[in-house]
Design a protein around this motif. Structure first.
Motif, mmCIF file in Angstrom:
data_model
loop_
_atom_site.group_PDB
_atom_site.id
_atom_site.type_symbol
_atom_site.label_atom_id
_atom_site.label_comp_id
_atom_site.label_asym_id
_atom_site.label_seq_id
_atom_site.Cartn_x
_atom_site.Cartn_y
_atom_site.Cartn_z
ATOM 1 N N ALA A 2 22.433 -12.017 27.088
ATOM 2 C CA ALA A 2 23.823 -11.584 26.985
ATOM 3 C C ALA A 2 23.885 -10.109 26.605
ATOM 4 N N LYS A 8 33.968 -7.257 22.293
ATOM 5 C CA LYS A 8 34.227 -8.688 22.424
ATOM 6 C C LYS A 8 34.720 -9.289 21.109
ATOM 7 N N ARG A 79 29.520 -17.541 19.330
ATOM 8 C CA ARG A 79 30.741 -17.698 20.136
ATOM 9 C C ARG A 79 31.055 -16.445 20.950
ATOM 10 N N ALA A 80 30.690 -15.268 20.437
ATOM 11 C CA ALA A 80 31.042 -14.028 21.129
ATOM 12 C C ALA A 80 29.977 -13.570 22.133
ATOM 13 N N PRO A 83 26.931 -16.831 25.861
ATOM 14 C CA PRO A 83 27.791 -17.657 26.711
ATOM 15 C C PRO A 83 27.145 -18.973 27.137
ATOM 16 N N ASN A 84 25.827 -19.060 27.084
ATOM 17 C CA ASN A 84 25.138 -20.293 27.487
ATOM 18 C C ASN A 84 25.301 -21.413 26.475
ATOM 19 N N LYS A 86 27.658 -23.570 24.275
ATOM 20 C CA LYS A 86 29.064 -23.952 24.184
ATOM 21 C C LYS A 86 29.292 -24.729 22.888
ATOM 22 N N ALA A 155 39.853 -15.766 26.161
ATOM 23 C CA ALA A 155 38.776 -14.786 25.984
ATOM 24 C C ALA A 155 38.873 -13.721 27.065
ATOM 25 N N GLY A 156 38.226 -12.598 26.815
ATOM 26 C CA GLY A 156 38.158 -11.555 27.809
ATOM 27 C C GLY A 156 39.306 -10.568 27.759
#
Length: 164
Positions: A2, A8, A79-80, A83-84, A86, A155-156
């Motif tokens: 990541a 983020k 969490r930030a 991404p893999n 969850k 998010a994002g």
């Protein structure tokens, strides 16, 4: 792997991470000390050694807040930036904002009770003050996150839907 982008993180998460770092470091430093210095003068000068303890000497008011700070920092980072992995949206009936508030509030309460109570006949040292300020920052960041209900926002950086 990541990509690490501080953008983020929300302000409340940055405040919590800063507090977690301060608690993490502060628990390793001296919390209380007694002695140190010299007594007498001339040929009868005696040096008195300093005896000190760090935050790990106090399990409930040092080690437990340290563990909470590590756990909060780990969850925020996972969490930030991972991404893999969850993590669930809720743990039981509690959302992440509520969990942060409970964990950070407990850490702040425990460290601040040690600051206020002191330790019999000793002087408070830098580590205790650093851990106290860090735990306050953790609690403030958690309150800001809870108050803003930030986990509900997408998010994002997308704008959330407008309420009715």
């Amino acid at each position: 792997m990541a990509e690490f982008d501080v953008k983020k993180l929300k302000t409340s998460e940055l405040v919590m991470l800063g507090g977690c770092l301060a608690v993490f470091i502060g628990v390793f430093l001296k919390w209380f000390a007694v002695g140190g210095g010299t007594v007498g003068d001339g040929a009868f000068r005696v040096s008195i050694p300093e005896f000190s303890v760090n935050g790990f000497h106090y399990f409930f008011q040092g080690t437990l807040p340290w563990l909470l700070a590590v756990a909060v920092a780990a969850v925020i980072i996972i969490r930030a930036f991972v991404p893999n992995v969850k993590l669930p949206d809720k743990v039981g009936s509690l959302g992440w904002g509520e969990l942060y508030l409970i964990a950070c509030g407990a850490a702040a309460f425990l460290v601040l009770t040690r600051l206020l109570m002191g330790d019999s006949g000793t002087d408070r040292k830098l580590g205790l003050f650093l851990a106290s300020l860090g735990s306050i920052a953790m609690a403030v960041g958690a309150f800001l996150k809870f108050q803003a209900k930030e986990e509900d926002a997408p998010a994002g950086g997308a704008t959330p839907p407008t309420p009715f």
